[in-house]
Each structure stands twice: as C-alpha cells, then as structure tokens.
Design an enzyme around this catalytic site. Structure first.
Site, PDB file in Angstrom:
ATOM      1  N   CYS A  77     -17.738  17.539   2.722  1.00 14.13           N
ATOM      2  CA  CYS A  77     -18.090  16.108   2.628  1.00 14.13           C
ATOM      3  C   CYS A  77     -18.263  15.518   1.236  1.00 14.13           C
ATOM      4  CB  CYS A  77     -19.390  15.876   3.389  1.00 14.13           C
ATOM      5  SG  CYS A  77     -19.319  16.323   5.128  1.00 14.13           S
ATOM      6  N   HIS A 135     -23.995   9.954   0.903  1.00 14.14           N
ATOM      7  CA  HIS A 135     -23.931  11.392   0.608  1.00 14.14           C
ATOM      8  C   HIS A 135     -23.552  11.684  -0.844  1.00 14.14           C
ATOM      9  CE1 HIS A 135     -22.909  15.637   2.335  1.00 14.14           C
ATOM     10  NE2 HIS A 135     -24.159  15.554   1.894  1.00 14.14           N
TER      11      HIS A 135
HETATM   12 CA    CA Z   1     -17.090  15.862   6.289  1.00 15.38          CA
END
Ligand code: CA
Length: 456
Positions: A77, A135
C-alpha cells in the site's frame, strides 16, 4: 459599454491560470486518479472475471485504453502511494514500508523533501482534492491538506472499518477526517467516499481540477452490506464472497463518480486513470491474480501488475489495448507534460508522459527498464523488454521471459547467463541511487500486543 469594461476588468484581474484554462480547455484537462486497494488482476470484468460483476469499471475500460502491462512501484500500500504522488521511485527517499499509525512520529510518512503531484498542479491553477485512504503518515505535518490538497475527506490510516459500529484496530476506527476535523462514519464507507468524490467533481466550475480518489476497497476487513451480499450470493466460497462484495461496492462507487462526470459535462475534458495500488492478497481475500504468479507483497507479477485503465474520450482511443509496460510513475509525468508545469529543481521525475504512446503517435516502449525493491533489498525485480529478473537478499535469483511465460514458471537463469548478468548489473546501477528505508512497517505481533494491552 460599462458592462464591457467590467468584463474586461474581470478578465485582466483573473489569475493567469484561469485565462490559460479558458483559452485551451482540452490542453489542460481535469485529472482524476481512481485508486483501488488490493484489487486482483483477474477480478475485473475487463480482464475476464466471470463471478464478480464490474459493469462500471468495464465501461470505463471500454471508454479508453486498457493497459495490460500496467505496474505499480511496490507490491503493497503505502510505498506505492508515495511513488505515485511523488512521481519518483520511493526507494530514492526511504519510503519503502508502511508507516505505523504514529501521530507523534515526524519520520513515518511521505518525507517532506518530496514535492507532490497536487503541489505542482496547484501552481498551474488546479483545484486539488483527495478523497479516501491516505496512509502517508499520521503526524499533522503529513496531513493531505499540508501535502498539496486544497480539500480532503477520508481515512488517514492504512485501512478502516466499512460498517459503522464494526470492531477494528485503533487505526481502523479513527474517525473520518474532513480538512483536519474529525467526523464520525455513519454510513457504509465506500458509499460515503463515492458521494464525496462525486460532490467534488460536481462543484468544480471555473478551474481545472485534480482529484485523487483512493478507495480502501477491496482491502480487508471483508465487511459488506446486505444488498452487496445479495449480489454476490452465487459465490460459494465465503471469503471470496466477502471480497467480491467489496469489489462490487467499489464498482458502484466508480459508477457514481463517473455519472457525476458525465452529468456535469466534463467527460471530454477529464483524463481518468484507474488502477490498483498492488495485486490481490490471494491467501487473505481469495482474490485472483491469474494468470500472474504471486500476490500482494511479492515482486512476482501478481504483486505489482495491476488493472490499469487510462481514459480520455476525444483524445485517447476507445476500447484499445496497450501492452507495453506503463507505471503508476507515469501519472505525474503525464500530468506535468499536459499542463506544462515546472517541477522544482532536484525533484527528478522518473515517469514518462504516456499519452503519445497510448494514442499511437509514438511507437516503441515508454521505458527501457522498470525496477522494484522491497525491504531495503530483501526482494527485488527488473523488467527489461520481455525479460524479468526476480532476486532476493539471500542470493536467490530467477529469470523469466514474460512473452512466453506470463506466469513466471520457467526459470531461465541457467540458460541465459548474459541476460542475467545484464539485468543484475542494471539493478545494481539503479540501486546505487536508493537509500535505506526511513521507517519499518508495523509488526503484526506489535499491534496484537498493543490491542491486548488496551483490552486489559
Ligand atoms: Ca493495498
């Protein structure tokens, strides 16, 4: 006469960027990046998926170019997102792991040394919005509003519960964030993000805009609504059924945003990218990366090659396939080329403007080589033409020919020593400009221990 003067005065006072936009709208399109999270290569209708209906994504693919060799810069990610928004290989600046949710840490996030795509587009007069998963750091200095986004709504961690009231880790329960202010989640998350994305699209009027719409679907937890469950009830495997429900929710959401684009008359003036941030985590969600080998976390194709669509009706061909390798790095470079903006000196972009390749104006390949590295070199890969090298820190090394063996099943390292040597050297050269990871991914044991401590 008086009205004429007022109009003239308004024209003269208008920001230069506005004048440019008015003069040449097609040259300065809106840019919409839709990012999925952990979507399998084979789990979209436009790649032949049979059990999960994705009509909106399929329509988007038909409206543009399906890049069958679309890659991200990392198999998981946060590093992928760092590479996409900085337009550079994230190993150059130490963003090689997932930052833990550490609001006090000024290290665990996208380094402030990096210029972001929205920062650059802002200088070109673009209105910039981010909706969804961030994130890229929990400290206030990493907040999207401080990294180039005029507007932000979403989840700032690496994931979130979908269903209000569901249980989850601390990070997954953080309230939604709207421009720095907390808001409770009161509705199914993917539905909320779709509405926010569509609202952003509809309310832009006078300026070109950039929207980074980062869904957390179909990342775990596998929480779906009853109506989503109904639509995937033909899937007998319970885990895949949950995952499929998340994919259908994502597809609905893309439909809502694309409807907003159509209904506000902006389709022909908007360049759309759709891609996943990494491949499907097959063992966790029973997602499917066929015919590719491997999964999220790995530098085999299944971890890094993703569904990837570029659409711009009127400017790009429709229903076309493009097989040469393209990268998430190309989004930044393409946007800069289109808007004729300047990137600060020292911020060396590593992508290519791929539009001339997608239109066919340019032939050949947008790049000679692509590189991947995880964990400071624990695993790495190089793609050059049809050749793919996969290596690891313990000295293991494999060589595949993707044209003949897309599933990376036949190691040709012993038969092709010259190719092996060349690609190893290419990796070593590329790796010289990388730095050590600035922070480590959170250990699953740590978060479990933290949870236990909290429960006591
Ligand atoms: Ca991901």
């Amino acid at each position: 006469m008086r009205t004429g003067l007022i109009i003239l005065a308004a024209w003269l006072l208008a920001p230069a960027a506005l004048l440019c936009a008015a003069a040449a709208p097609a040259a300065r399109p809106n840019i919409l990046v839709i990012l999925a999270d952990d979507l399998g290569y084979a789990d979209v209708g436009f790649h032949g998926c049979k059990d999960i209906p994705t009509p909106n994504l399929d329509r988007l693919a038909r409206s543009g170019v399906r890049c069958t060799g679309g890659y991200v810069t990392h198999p998981f990610c946060s590093p992928t997102r760092a590479g996409l928004l900085a337009g550079r290989c994230q190993q150059r600046f130490g963003h090689e792991n997932n930052p833990a949710w550490l609001p006090e840490s000024t290290v665990a996030g996208l380094p402030l040394s990096q210029t972001t795509l929205p920062q650059v587009l802002r200088t070109a007069g673009y209105r910039t919005g981010c909706v969804g998963k961030w994130h890229l750091g929990a400290h206030p200095q990493f907040h999207p509003n401080r990294r180039g986004f005029d507007e932000y709504f979403g989840l700032r961690g690496g994931g979130h519960i979908y269903t209000p009231g569901a249980k989850g880790s601390v990070e997954y329960l953080i309230p939604m964030d709207r421009n720095g202010q907390p808001e409770p989640l009161t509705e199914y998350l993917t539905t909320v993000l779709a509405r926010e994305g569509a609202a952003f699209v509809r309310r832009q009027r006078d300026r070109p805009w950039f929207l980074y719409l980062a869904f957390n679907a179909p990342h775990t937890p596998l929480q779906i609504t009853d109506s989503l469950r109904e639509r995937v009830r033909h899937i007998t495997d319970e885990t895949r059924r949950g995952y499929a429900g998340l994919v259908v929710g994502l597809d609905d959401a893309v439909g809502v945003v694309m409807d907003a684009l159509r209904e506000s008359g902006q389709v022909h003036n908007t360049l759309v990218f759709f891609l996943s941030d990494n491949g499907g985590p097959v063992s966790v969600t029973h997602s499917d990366n066929a015919p590719l080998r491997g999964a999220k976390g790995q530098v085999f194709e299944g971890g890094i090659r993703v569904p990837f669509v570029v659409s711009w009706p009127g400017r790009l061909p429709q229903g076309k396939d493009y097989a040469q390798p393209v990268s998430s790095l190309d989004i930044f470079a393409t946007a800069v080329a289109l808007t004729d903006t300047k990137v600060p000196a020292g911020h060396a972009l590593e992508g290519t403007n791929i539009l001339p390749y997608l239109t066919g104006e340019r032939t050949g390949t947008p790049r000679d080589r692509l590189f991947w590295r995880t964990g400071g070199g624990a695993t790495y890969a190089v793609r050059e033409g049809d050749w793919k090298l996969v290596g690891g820190a313990k000295g293991e090394i494999q060589l595949f020919n993707l044209a003949a063996d897309i599933g990376e099943s036949r190691d040709l390292a012993a038969q092709q020593p010259d190719v092996l040597t060349r690609l190893r050297q290419a990796y070593a050269d590329w790796n010289k400009d990388n730095v050590a990871p600035l922070f480590q991914s959170p250990q699953p044991n740590q978060s479990k221990a933290a949870k236990k401590a909290k429960a006591k």
